[in-house]
Design a protein around this motif. Structure first.
Motif, PDB file in Angstrom:
ATOM      1  N   PHE A  35     -37.210  15.643  12.563  1.00  0.00           N
ATOM      2  CA  PHE A  35     -35.958  14.904  12.418  1.00  0.00           C
ATOM      3  C   PHE A  35     -36.204  13.514  12.994  1.00  0.00           C
ATOM      4  CE2 PHE A  35     -34.119  19.182  12.057  1.00  0.00           C
ATOM      5  CZ  PHE A  35     -33.221  18.976  11.010  1.00  0.00           C
ATOM      6  N   ASP A  36     -36.371  12.557  12.099  1.00  0.00           N
ATOM      7  CA  ASP A  36     -36.807  11.207  12.448  1.00  0.00           C
ATOM      8  C   ASP A  36     -35.703  10.457  13.192  1.00  0.00           C
ATOM      9  OD1 ASP A  36     -37.636   8.536  12.460  1.00  0.00           O
ATOM     10  OD2 ASP A  36     -38.638   8.715  10.522  1.00  0.00           O
ATOM     11  N   SER A  37     -35.932  10.198  14.461  1.00  0.00           N
ATOM     12  CA  SER A  37     -34.912   9.538  15.284  1.00  0.00           C
ATOM     13  C   SER A  37     -34.625   8.121  14.803  1.00  0.00           C
ATOM     14  CB  SER A  37     -35.348   9.521  16.748  1.00  0.00           C
ATOM     15  OG  SER A  37     -36.616   8.906  16.897  1.00  0.00           O
ATOM     16  N   LEU A  88     -27.202   6.831  11.474  1.00  0.00           N
ATOM     17  CA  LEU A  88     -26.230   7.625  10.730  1.00  0.00           C
ATOM     18  C   LEU A  88     -24.990   7.939  11.561  1.00  0.00           C
ATOM     19  CD1 LEU A  88     -28.690  10.209   9.098  1.00  0.00           C
ATOM     20  CD2 LEU A  88     -27.885   8.029   8.152  1.00  0.00           C
ATOM     21  N   PRO A  89     -23.834   8.079  10.910  1.00  0.00           N
ATOM     22  CA  PRO A  89     -22.630   8.504  11.639  1.00  0.00           C
ATOM     23  C   PRO A  89     -22.783   9.935  12.126  1.00  0.00           C
ATOM     24  CG  PRO A  89     -22.222   8.459   9.272  1.00  0.00           C
ATOM     25  CD  PRO A  89     -23.563   7.828   9.484  1.00  0.00           C
ATOM     26  N   ASP A 123     -39.874  10.290  17.067  1.00  0.00           N
ATOM     27  CA  ASP A 123     -40.566   9.320  16.227  1.00  0.00           C
ATOM     28  C   ASP A 123     -41.796   9.977  15.600  1.00  0.00           C
ATOM     29  OD1 ASP A 123     -41.843   7.210  15.036  1.00  0.00           O
ATOM     30  OD2 ASP A 123     -41.974   5.969  16.839  1.00  0.00           O
ATOM     31  N   PRO A 124     -41.821  10.154  14.264  1.00  0.00           N
ATOM     32  CA  PRO A 124     -42.967  10.801  13.623  1.00  0.00           C
ATOM     33  C   PRO A 124     -44.279  10.065  13.860  1.00  0.00           C
ATOM     34  CG  PRO A 124     -41.132  10.605  12.097  1.00  0.00           C
ATOM     35  CD  PRO A 124     -40.778   9.779  13.299  1.00  0.00           C
ATOM     36  N   ALA A 125     -44.210   8.735  14.001  1.00  0.00           N
ATOM     37  CA  ALA A 125     -45.434   7.965  14.222  1.00  0.00           C
ATOM     38  C   ALA A 125     -46.116   8.359  15.522  1.00  0.00           C
ATOM     39  CB  ALA A 125     -45.119   6.469  14.226  1.00  0.00           C
TER      40      ALA A 125
END
Length: 468
Positions: free
Chosen positions: A38-40, A46-47, A80-82
């Protein structure tokens, strides 16, 4: 013997069946681990009641259960996926990370960071083609340039296509799945991710089974698609857009259905799937179009529309029933019929003279099936600023569009019950009605038009004509 290990990073492909990256991972390594992040970076924009999170969370949970049934599991992370993907690959001893290619600018930047980190650690990121039939540079003009007009692209797509390209990738049921540890952390809840219950009732049920059910049911409607697709009050469309967006149904499954029938409806739907790929390749070649008009002549265009007009458009208070009903559908369900997307976009830009990027951003925040390439392409088409746009002098008349595509007012009555008592003619333009129902007061029961279409049309012609 040392076993080779890989990590399959699920993103816009939330399924085990017909998954290109998963097949590559299983074919080239002995042991496969699964991960979803779940990419922060995305989630923070997003709301807190974003319904898409519920759809994704359900699909990821379904995917996790499917992997558990095969003796493995899905590691579900938040951050963070990176950073997380290279760290997870190193922790598990994976030489390769497999993922399906994403064509959006942010995704390309993120994947480049992941690839660099993996390379520095002695491993690699392998990206596969999965969400389109033809990608990137696979279809080019005779001058070796990207297509910027749909019809030639469509013809090239159809000429190059052969049925084997729509065959699903083989099942990976024999893969040696492994957990990332005996005590695998549980999947985070929506609350733990910072999200609550959605404030809308989504038009589409989440999950692969729901997507396959829609695909099966659409099979019976497909022969009539070309005649019913423009009528929002009729059940003539597939409803698959959100499933294609998140990959609970694959593009090959959709194309396979389209080519399985030889009728006008199936051919028409295949063209819609080709439009999807046209916009994907366009964004790949021209990423700047995500932020500015594709046509240079319109990049400095100053839109004189009033901000309160935009608020009325967002809230379905313009006084034009087809526009307001469409916006109510979007706000209540996270979905809008495609014909209505064109009508409301034209109305915002050509009647209210509001910057198309305002409308694009509102759709991006509200649409369950939001896809940057398709959303941007559609808005630039309606605004006449895109590559294959409608000419600036073609402006949708919201009343005649309403009369043509919702002739009995069925759609309008569904989302604007305050207009239910109007007859089938008056419901499209209450302000022109010779007689309104008892107790119906224009401006109170329902808003009067905030602008005059005929006047605004002339203003739009003047505004855009100066730049052409």
């Amino acid at each position: 013997m040392t076993l080779s290990k890989s990590l399959i990073w699920f993103r816009r492909d939330l399924r085990l069946a017909d998954n290109a990256a998963l097949l590559e991972a299983c074919n080239h390594t002995d042991v496969v681990y699964g991960v979803f992040v779940f990419d922060s970076t995305i989630l923070t924009q997003l709301p807190r009641d974003d319904a898409r999170l519920g759809f994704i969370h359900h699909a990821v949970g379904e995917l996790k259960q499917a992997l558990q049934a095969r003796g493995g599991d899905l590691l579900v992370l938040h951050g963070d996926p990176a950073v997380l993907i290279p760290a997870q690959a190193q922790a598990l001893g994976c030489q390769t990370v497999y993922a399906n290619r994403d064509y959006e600018p942010y995704a390309r930047s993120r994947d480049a960071q992941v690839a660099n980190s993996l390379t520095a650690a002695g491993s690699a990121l392998v990206l596969c083609k999965d969400q389109v039939i033809f990608e990137c540079d696979e279809l080019l003009t005779g001058q070796n340039k990207p297509y910027t007009v749909f019809t030639p692209y469509m013809r090239a797509w159809r000429k190059r296509f052969h049925s084997s390209l729509a065959l699903p990738y083989p099942d990976t049921g024999k893969a040696q799945w492994h957990k990332s540890g005996e005590d695998l952390s549980p999947m985070p809840t929506l609350s733990e991710l910072g999200f609550g219950e959605a404030s809308i009732t989504p038009a589409a049920k989440p999950g692969r089974e729901a997507g396959l059910d829609l695909l099966a049911r659409f099979t019976r409607k497909l022969p009539h698609y070309h005649t019913l697709r423009d009528f929002p009050g009729e059940p003539g469309v597939s409803g698959l857009s959100v499933h294609l967006r998140f990959g609970t149904v694959s593009v090959r499954e959709a194309v396979s259905l389209a080519i399985s029938q030889e009728n006008e409806g199936a051919s028409c739907w295949l063209n819609e799937l080709i439009w999807r790929e046209f916009y994907q390749q366009l964004l790949w070649h021209y990423p700047q179009a995500a932020h500015e008009s594709f046509k240079p002549a319109y990049r400095a265009l100053q839109f004189p529309g009033e901000p309160h007009w935009f608020e009325a458009w967002c809230e379905g208070r313009t006084g034009y029933p087809i526009v307001d009903a469409a916006m109510c559908q979007l706000n209540q369900t996270g979905y809008m019929h495609n014909r209505l997307r064109m009508i409301v976009a034209s109305f915002l830009v050509k009647d209210l003279l509001i910057d198309w990027r305002w409308g694009e951003a509102y759709f991006a925040a509200k649409l369950m099936d939001f896809d940057l390439a398709a959303n941007n392409g559609g808005w630039q088409w309606a605004a006449s600023t895109g590559c294959d746009a409608q000419p600036y002098f073609r402006i949708f008349n919201p009343v005649s569009q309403s009369e043509k595509f919702d002739p009995e007012g069925k759609f309008i009555r569904r989302y604007l019950p305050q207009l239910a008592a109007l007859d089938n003619k008056s419901i499209h333009a209450p302000w022109l009605a010779k007689q309104l129902p008892l107790g119906f007061v224009l401006g109170q029961t329902y808003p009067a038009p905030i602008v005059d279409h005929a006047i605004q049309r002339e203003h739009a012609l003047a505004l855009f004509g100066k730049q052409s």
